[in-house]
Design an enzyme around this catalytic site. Structure first.
Site, mmCIF file in Angstrom:
data_model
loop_
_atom_site.group_PDB
_atom_site.id
_atom_site.type_symbol
_atom_site.label_atom_id
_atom_site.label_comp_id
_atom_site.label_asym_id
_atom_site.label_seq_id
_atom_site.Cartn_x
_atom_site.Cartn_y
_atom_site.Cartn_z
ATOM 1 N N HIS A 45 0.841 -1.201 0.000
ATOM 2 C CA HIS A 45 0.000 0.000 0.000
ATOM 3 C C HIS A 45 0.879 1.255 0.000
ATOM 4 O O HIS A 45 0.616 2.215 -0.731
ATOM 5 C CB HIS A 45 -0.865 0.066 1.267
ATOM 6 C CG HIS A 45 -1.906 -1.011 1.375
ATOM 7 N ND1 HIS A 45 -2.035 -1.802 2.494
ATOM 8 C CD2 HIS A 45 -2.878 -1.404 0.522
ATOM 9 C CE1 HIS A 45 -3.060 -2.630 2.317
ATOM 10 N NE2 HIS A 45 -3.581 -2.413 1.128
ATOM 11 N N LYS A 59 -15.775 -7.830 3.274
ATOM 12 C CA LYS A 59 -14.635 -8.198 4.116
ATOM 13 C C LYS A 59 -14.941 -7.981 5.589
ATOM 14 O O LYS A 59 -15.488 -6.934 5.957
ATOM 15 C CB LYS A 59 -13.413 -7.327 3.763
ATOM 16 C CG LYS A 59 -12.579 -7.862 2.635
ATOM 17 C CD LYS A 59 -11.311 -7.029 2.492
ATOM 18 C CE LYS A 59 -10.583 -7.354 1.201
ATOM 19 N NZ LYS A 59 -9.525 -6.377 0.907
ATOM 20 N N ARG A 107 -1.945 -6.251 -8.536
ATOM 21 C CA ARG A 107 -0.894 -7.244 -8.318
ATOM 22 C C ARG A 107 -0.836 -8.279 -9.437
ATOM 23 O O ARG A 107 0.165 -8.463 -10.076
ATOM 24 C CB ARG A 107 -1.099 -7.969 -6.982
ATOM 25 C CG ARG A 107 -0.654 -7.138 -5.799
ATOM 26 C CD ARG A 107 -1.146 -7.731 -4.529
ATOM 27 N NE ARG A 107 -2.591 -7.808 -4.560
ATOM 28 C CZ ARG A 107 -3.354 -7.973 -3.498
ATOM 29 N NH1 ARG A 107 -2.817 -8.107 -2.320
ATOM 30 N NH2 ARG A 107 -4.655 -8.027 -3.607
ATOM 31 N N SER A 145 -2.818 -7.739 2.890
ATOM 32 C CA SER A 145 -3.081 -7.616 4.331
ATOM 33 C C SER A 145 -3.404 -8.990 4.924
ATOM 34 O O SER A 145 -2.986 -9.295 6.039
ATOM 35 C CB SER A 145 -4.254 -6.662 4.571
ATOM 36 O OG SER A 145 -3.927 -5.370 4.125
HETATM 37 O O1 PNS Z 1 -8.652 -2.854 0.063
HETATM 38 P P1 PNS Z 1 -9.941 -3.319 -0.572
HETATM 39 O O2 PNS Z 1 -10.814 -4.045 0.456
HETATM 40 O O3 PNS Z 1 -9.743 -4.117 -1.821
HETATM 41 O O4 PNS Z 1 -10.734 -1.968 -1.011
HETATM 42 C C1 PNS Z 1 -12.023 -2.039 -1.574
HETATM 43 C C2 PNS Z 1 -12.768 -0.719 -1.331
HETATM 44 C C3 PNS Z 1 -12.875 -0.436 0.162
HETATM 45 C C4 PNS Z 1 -12.021 0.404 -2.014
HETATM 46 C C5 PNS Z 1 -14.184 -0.871 -1.970
HETATM 47 O O5 PNS Z 1 -14.881 -1.917 -1.326
HETATM 48 C C6 PNS Z 1 -14.988 0.427 -1.890
HETATM 49 O O6 PNS Z 1 -14.802 1.317 -2.695
HETATM 50 N N1 PNS Z 1 -15.892 0.507 -0.885
HETATM 51 C C7 PNS Z 1 -16.778 1.651 -0.726
HETATM 52 C C8 PNS Z 1 -18.198 1.348 -1.284
HETATM 53 C C9 PNS Z 1 -18.186 1.482 -2.800
HETATM 54 O O7 PNS Z 1 -18.054 2.549 -3.346
HETATM 55 N N2 PNS Z 1 -18.277 0.322 -3.509
HETATM 56 C C10 PNS Z 1 -18.166 0.307 -4.954
HETATM 57 C C11 PNS Z 1 -19.509 0.319 -5.638
HETATM 58 S S1 PNS Z 1 -20.445 -1.145 -5.307
#
Ligand code: PNS
Length: 164
Positions: free
Chosen positions: A17, A41, A90, A128
């Site tokens: 990150h 998650k 990745r 993570s």
């Molecule tokens: O580190 P991650 O868990 O891969 O990040 C994913 C994250 C948190 C960026 C994604 O789940 C997110 O944008 N969550 C906020 C809600 C949202 O906008 N979802 C996308 C449209 S369904």
């Protein structure tokens, strides 16, 4: 001023990150590291802990701001007038999900671009979840997370190996 958002769960922040955040700093004037909710998650660290670890890991980076937002990333990008969402990619396994997110975010907010930075080869395997798994069995995570928060992560996750 060109603003970018680096979103994620950051549960916890890893060197992968941090590499993406550092590279986003070179491309944008201001980088908002946004701790978002990923409904699929379950997190091991509380929101406050994740923010605190990120703030310490990015201490001294003047153009970096760590925030949390409970809502849609596309909406937050609009509120902050962000030009881009910056994410690390990745492997092919990341691609399908990230591509879907990029398309959804573009639909919800056509003013924001999603930019993918390919991960450095040394971080290809890093996540993570991998950090949490190694730490929970007492393994060495010193090359995987920022040094300044290493002990906090270890103290929080290490249960040591148990026989029986
Ligand atoms: O580190 P991650 O868990 O891969 O990040 C994913 C994250 C948190 C960026 C994604 O789940 C997110 O944008 N969550 C906020 C809600 C949202 O906008 N979802 C996308 C449209 S369904």
């Amino acid at each position: 001023m060109r603003v970018a958002i680096c979103p994620g769960s950051f549960d916890p922040v890893t060197l992968g990150h941090l590499d993406i955040i550092n590279r986003a700093r070179k491309l944008f004037d201001h980088v908002i590291v946004a701790v978002m909710i990923n409904p699929s998650k379950h997190t091991s660290f509380t929101l406050e802990e994740r923010i605190s670890l990120l703030r310490r890991a990015t201490e001294g980076m003047e153009e970096v701001e760590v925030v949390s937002f409970e809502g849609l990333l596309a909406d937050y990008a609009k509120i902050r007038d962000a030009a881009a969402i910056v994410k690390g990619l990745r492997a092919v396994s990341d691609f399908e999900y990230e591509f879907q997110m990029a398309l959804i975010n573009e639909k919800l907010n056509p003013d924001v671009e999603t930019i993918f930075l390919t991960t450095r080869s040394e971080n290809m395997f890093l996540s993570s979840s991998i950090v949490k798994q190694i730490a929970s069995f007492g393994g060495d995570i010193s090359s995987l997370v920022p040094e300044c928060i290493l002990n906090d992560i270890k103290d929080r996750l290490c249960t040591g190996g148990k026989q029986g």
